[in-house]
Enzyme design. Structure first.
Site, short mmCIF file in Angstrom:
data_model
loop_
_atom_site.label_atom_id
_atom_site.label_comp_id
_atom_site.label_asym_id
_atom_site.label_seq_id
_atom_site.Cartn_x
_atom_site.Cartn_y
_atom_site.Cartn_z
N THR A 1 1.97 7.53 4.08
CA THR A 1 3.19 6.72 4.23
C THR A 1 4.04 7.21 5.40
OG1 THR A 1 3.22 6.44 1.83
CG2 THR A 1 5.23 5.85 3.01
N LEU A 2 4.36 8.49 5.40
CA LEU A 2 5.25 9.00 6.45
C LEU A 2 4.61 8.93 7.83
CD1 LEU A 2 7.24 11.84 4.73
CD2 LEU A 2 8.15 9.82 5.88
N ASP B 1 11.21 10.87 -0.50
CA ASP B 1 11.24 11.67 -1.72
C ASP B 1 10.16 12.75 -1.74
OD1 ASP B 1 9.20 9.77 -1.90
OD2 ASP B 1 9.65 9.17 -3.95
N ASP C 1 9.23 8.06 -9.53
CA ASP C 1 8.87 7.25 -10.69
C ASP C 1 7.43 7.36 -11.12
OD1 ASP C 1 7.91 5.90 -8.29
OD2 ASP C 1 7.40 4.26 -9.65
N ASP D 1 2.83 13.33 0.01
CA ASP D 1 1.65 13.59 -0.80
C ASP D 1 0.45 13.58 0.15
OD1 ASP D 1 0.24 13.72 -3.33
OD2 ASP D 1 -0.12 11.58 -3.19
N THR D 2 -0.26 12.46 0.31
CA THR D 2 -1.36 12.41 1.29
C THR D 2 -0.83 12.45 2.72
OG1 THR D 2 -1.37 10.00 1.37
CG2 THR D 2 -2.78 11.04 -0.29
N GLY D 3 0.43 12.00 2.88
CA GLY D 3 1.02 11.93 4.22
C GLY D 3 0.83 10.56 4.88
N ARG E 1 13.10 7.22 -12.94
CA ARG E 1 13.81 7.54 -11.70
C ARG E 1 15.17 8.16 -11.99
NH1 ARG E 1 11.06 5.14 -7.36
NH2 ARG E 1 10.06 3.16 -7.76
P1 IMP Z 1 1.72 9.52 0.45
O1 IMP Z 1 1.62 8.33 1.34
O2 IMP Z 1 0.40 9.80 -0.23
O3 IMP Z 1 2.23 10.77 1.15
O4 IMP Z 1 2.66 9.14 -0.73
C1 IMP Z 1 3.99 9.12 -0.61
C2 IMP Z 1 4.64 8.29 -1.69
O5 IMP Z 1 3.89 8.26 -2.90
C3 IMP Z 1 5.96 8.92 -2.05
O6 IMP Z 1 6.98 8.45 -1.22
C4 IMP Z 1 6.12 8.51 -3.50
O7 IMP Z 1 6.75 7.26 -3.59
C5 IMP Z 1 4.70 8.42 -4.03
N1 IMP Z 1 4.31 9.66 -4.75
C6 IMP Z 1 3.45 10.61 -4.35
N2 IMP Z 1 3.33 11.60 -5.25
C7 IMP Z 1 4.17 11.27 -6.26
C8 IMP Z 1 4.52 11.93 -7.51
O8 IMP Z 1 4.07 13.02 -7.89
N3 IMP Z 1 5.44 11.25 -8.28
C9 IMP Z 1 5.98 10.05 -7.93
N4 IMP Z 1 5.69 9.44 -6.76
C10 IMP Z 1 4.79 10.04 -5.95
MG MG Z 2 8.24 6.81 -1.77
#
Ligand code: IMP
Ligand code: MG
Length: 175
Positions: free
Chosen positions: A105-106, A98, A157, A101-103, A163
């Site tokens: 997770t991916l 979806d 969410d 953000d920080t990256g 959602r």
């Molecule tokens: P990351 O690991 O920081 O890149 O976060 C990724 C996950 O955080 C996404 O797959 C979302 O599930 C959740 N996330 C990050 N930013 C948002 C936001 O603005 N709204 C809702 N979920 C978010």
């Molecule tokens: Mg997610």
């Protein structure tokens, strides 16, 4: 504390048009190849199902459930609650999420999949919050770049709510 969902940052029409464009690119890139599209739940469930409906090359689907967020804070630690069931060795894998953000997770999921020896691996994210990036992960297909605000809707969410909002909106907590 009240929670406020404002007017659309991205409208239903904008989303529909862009998802169709992304699917067009993906269809062209995977012409003549088998594709395994992996949706990252829960956040990507709506984007994923819209996207695959517009891809016209043959594909298989699988899912995994991962989380790194508690309410609106990234914990920096990725948990896998449900894993993919397909064997991905030698497959052309497209990971669909979806939002980046920080990256964290991916990046984590990417390395995990690469260890299983796919033929190729690409990443598609509906949204990209570039400003917040901490880990440099290559994203091959991006729907929209958005500013550093917490957004909900179209699968995304706050505390597992909103959602089902059909568009993307900035989310605010007011005290
Ligand atoms: P990351 O690991 O920081 O890149 O976060 C990724 C996950 O955080 C996404 O797959 C979302 O599930 C959740 N996330 C990050 N930013 C948002 C936001 O603005 N709204 C809702 N979920 C978010
Ligand atoms: Mg997610």
């Amino acid at each position: 504390m009240t929670m406020v969902v404002g007017k659309p940052l991205l409208t239903v029409e904008q989303i529909h048009k862009r998802v169709n464009e992304l699917a067009g690119k993906i269809s062209a890139d995977y012409e003549g190849k088998d594709l395994l599209a992996i949706g990252i739940l829960k956040g990507a469930f709506i984007f994923f199902s819209d996207l695959v409906r517009y891809i016209h090359t043959p594909l298989s689907v699988d899912f995994l459930i991962a989380s790194s967020y508690l309410k609106d804070e990234s914990t920096g630690e990725v948990k896998i609650h449900y894993d993919i069931r397909e064997d991905i060795t030698g497959k052309n894998v497209l990971l669909v999420d979806d939002i980046v953000d920080t990256g964290v997770t991916l990046n984590y999921l990417r390395e995990r999949i690469l260890m299983q020896g796919p033929q190729s691996l690409k990443i598609c994210s509906f949204l990209d919050k570039k400003e917040r990036r901490e880990v440099d992960v290559p994203i091959d297909y991006v729907g929209f770049e958005i500013p550093n605000e917490f957004v909900v809707g179209y699968g995304l969410d706050y505390d597992n709510k909103f959602r089902n909002l059909p568009y993307i909106s900035v989310f605010k907590k007011r005290t």
